[in-house]
Scaffold this motif. Structure first.
Motif, PDB file in Angstrom:
ATOM      1  N   UNK A  44      -4.074   1.096  -7.316  1.00 34.95           N
ATOM      2  CA  UNK A  44      -3.230   0.482  -8.337  1.00 34.95           C
ATOM      3  C   UNK A  44      -1.755   0.580  -7.958  1.00 34.95           C
ATOM      4  N   UNK A  45      -1.002  -0.390  -8.429  1.00 30.73           N
ATOM      5  CA  UNK A  45       0.459  -0.324  -8.465  1.00 30.73           C
ATOM      6  C   UNK A  45       0.822  -0.126  -9.928  1.00 30.73           C
ATOM      7  N   UNK A  46       1.241   1.075 -10.297  1.00 32.00           N
ATOM      8  CA  UNK A  46       1.537   1.320 -11.705  1.00 32.00           C
ATOM      9  C   UNK A  46       2.812   0.577 -12.084  1.00 32.00           C
ATOM     10  N   UNK A  47       2.859   0.190 -13.352  1.00 35.87           N
ATOM     11  CA  UNK A  47       3.968  -0.621 -13.824  1.00 35.87           C
ATOM     12  C   UNK A  47       5.223   0.186 -14.092  1.00 35.87           C
ATOM     13  N   UNK A  48       6.272  -0.541 -14.411  1.00 31.81           N
ATOM     14  CA  UNK A  48       7.516   0.101 -14.803  1.00 31.81           C
ATOM     15  C   UNK A  48       7.295   0.804 -16.133  1.00 31.81           C
TER      16      UNK A  48
ATOM     17  N   UNK B 180       0.819  -1.214   0.000  1.00 31.47           N
ATOM     18  CA  UNK B 180       0.000   0.000   0.000  1.00 31.47           C
ATOM     19  C   UNK B 180       0.854   1.266   0.000  1.00 31.47           C
ATOM     20  N   UNK B 181       2.100   1.173   0.490  1.00 36.05           N
ATOM     21  CA  UNK B 181       2.982   2.343   0.489  1.00 36.05           C
ATOM     22  C   UNK B 181       3.363   2.761  -0.926  1.00 36.05           C
ATOM     23  N   UNK B 182       3.222   1.845  -1.876  1.00 34.69           N
ATOM     24  CA  UNK B 182       3.618   2.115  -3.255  1.00 34.69           C
ATOM     25  C   UNK B 182       2.415   2.257  -4.185  1.00 34.69           C
ATOM     26  N   UNK B 183       1.223   2.173  -3.631  1.00 40.40           N
ATOM     27  CA  UNK B 183       0.013   2.224  -4.464  1.00 40.40           C
ATOM     28  C   UNK B 183      -0.464   3.660  -4.654  1.00 40.40           C
ATOM     29  N   UNK B 184      -1.274   3.853  -5.666  1.00 39.78           N
ATOM     30  CA  UNK B 184      -1.941   5.121  -5.943  1.00 39.78           C
ATOM     31  C   UNK B 184      -3.411   4.831  -6.199  1.00 39.78           C
ATOM     32  N   UNK B 185      -4.229   5.865  -6.124  1.00 41.66           N
ATOM     33  CA  UNK B 185      -5.664   5.695  -6.306  1.00 41.66           C
ATOM     34  C   UNK B 185      -6.118   6.416  -7.562  1.00 41.66           C
ATOM     35  N   UNK B 186      -6.836   5.695  -8.412  1.00 43.81           N
ATOM     36  CA  UNK B 186      -7.380   6.297  -9.619  1.00 43.81           C
ATOM     37  C   UNK B 186      -8.575   7.172  -9.281  1.00 43.81           C
TER      38      UNK B 186
END
Length: 311
Positions: free
Chosen positions: A89-93, A77-83
């Motif tokens: 979401x965890x956005x990809x590389x 969750x520390x690396x997630x963002x909210x649409x």
């Protein structure tokens, strides 16, 4: 555990669209993870909840920088963002070159994704968009930790033939058992067809018959409507009632069918819950609402607007 991995054998059948659509209507809280080693698309096509763009440096890229010291499920969750629609979401590389930072970490990610459903703080299922798979793509290391692998395919004969062969190859790699036993092993291997709505039931039956005749371990789990207009709305490029689109209606049916059939095996008791009471099903709690979450607080996709929807 409840890690559901979506992938394609070849071409562009719509894996990302399918992953976002299923995540938007999933009956429990869900984290959508872009795990395509070739790079993700959401940072280019989606808007963050605050109205601005998504941060390309927060997600799989930031995990690559920190996970070498270990990765607890709740750290995701520390690396997630909210649409903008409320989906986490965890956005990809950004590109395949950045995948080098994740070398050796894919099994670690798989374990964290699979274990997030058991988190006492913020349990969630994970739907992973793995893009195209072939050869020794590192995303295969996620599959060993998945409950379900869905191979997304169009209905052309060559696409179905490739899915049949890919399912057999995955079963040999992941199950290490006879064909008959592999049908009951985990991860389950299923096919998600992208089909014209009018022909979906007929095509699904035909494909299932073909898979059975070929002694494939895969079975059709559902058909997602080929709905270009709905896909444009989901990506935020077109206005309209996304919740009424054929794409979302078919995704909702798939999510309901899959969860009703297999969800009991993916649900874990909540610490302190009454006997028989499961996470995601607290009394008076909406599907997808986290235990302890107040109504209207950080809405999950089940109770929030669908990502990309415009009123």
């Amino acid at each position: 555990m409840a890690l559901i991995a979506l992938a394609a054998d070849k071409g562009s059948p719509g894996v990302t669209t399918a992953a976002v659509a299923l995540s938007a209507v999933w009956p429990r809280r869900v984290l959508l993870a872009e795990t395509d080693p070739a790079g993700g698309d959401l940072v280019y096509r989606s808007q963050a909840a605050h109205g601005g763009p998504l941060n390309p440096n927060a997600g799989m890229l930031s995990i690559a920088a920190t996970a070498r010291r270990g990765l607890a499920p709740d750290q995701l969750w520390d690396h997630s963002q909210t649409l903008s629609g409320g989906l986490d979401v965890l956005v990809g590389i950004g590109s395949s070159e950045q995948a080098a930072g994740l070398v050796g970490q894919w099994p670690l990610l798989g374990r964290a994704f699979a274990s997030l459903a058991e988190s006492p703080q913020a349990p969630a299922d994970v739907i992973a968009d793995c893009g195209r798979i072939s050869g020794e793509t590192p995303a295969l290391d996620l599959f060993a930790h998945a409950s379900l692998v869905l191979l997304v395919a169009r209905t052309q004969p060559e696409s179905i033939a490739r899915v049949r062969d890919r399912a057999l190859a995955l079963s040999t790699r992941l199950h290490s058992s006879s064909r008959g036993g592999a049908q009951l092993a985990t991860p389950l291997i299923g096919v998600l067809l992208v089909a014209d709505p009018g022909d979906s039931a007929k095509v699904a039956n035909q494909v299932n018959s073909m898979l059975i005749g070929a002694q494939s371990v895969a079975r059709v789990m559902g058909t997602l409507a080929h709905d270009p207009s709905g896909a444009e709305q989901l990506a935020g490029r077109k206005r309209g009632r996304l919740d009424k689109s054929l794409l979302i209606r078919s995704a909702r049916q798939i999510a309901r069918d899959v969860y009703q059939q297999y969800g009991a095996a993916w649900t874990f008791p909540v610490q302190g819950a009454a006997p028989g009471q499961m996470a995601g099903n607290m009394p008076g709690q909406m599907p997808g609402q986290v235990p302890g979450q107040m109504p209207g607080q950080m809405p999950g996709p089940a109770q929030g607007p669908i990502p990309g929807a415009r009123r």
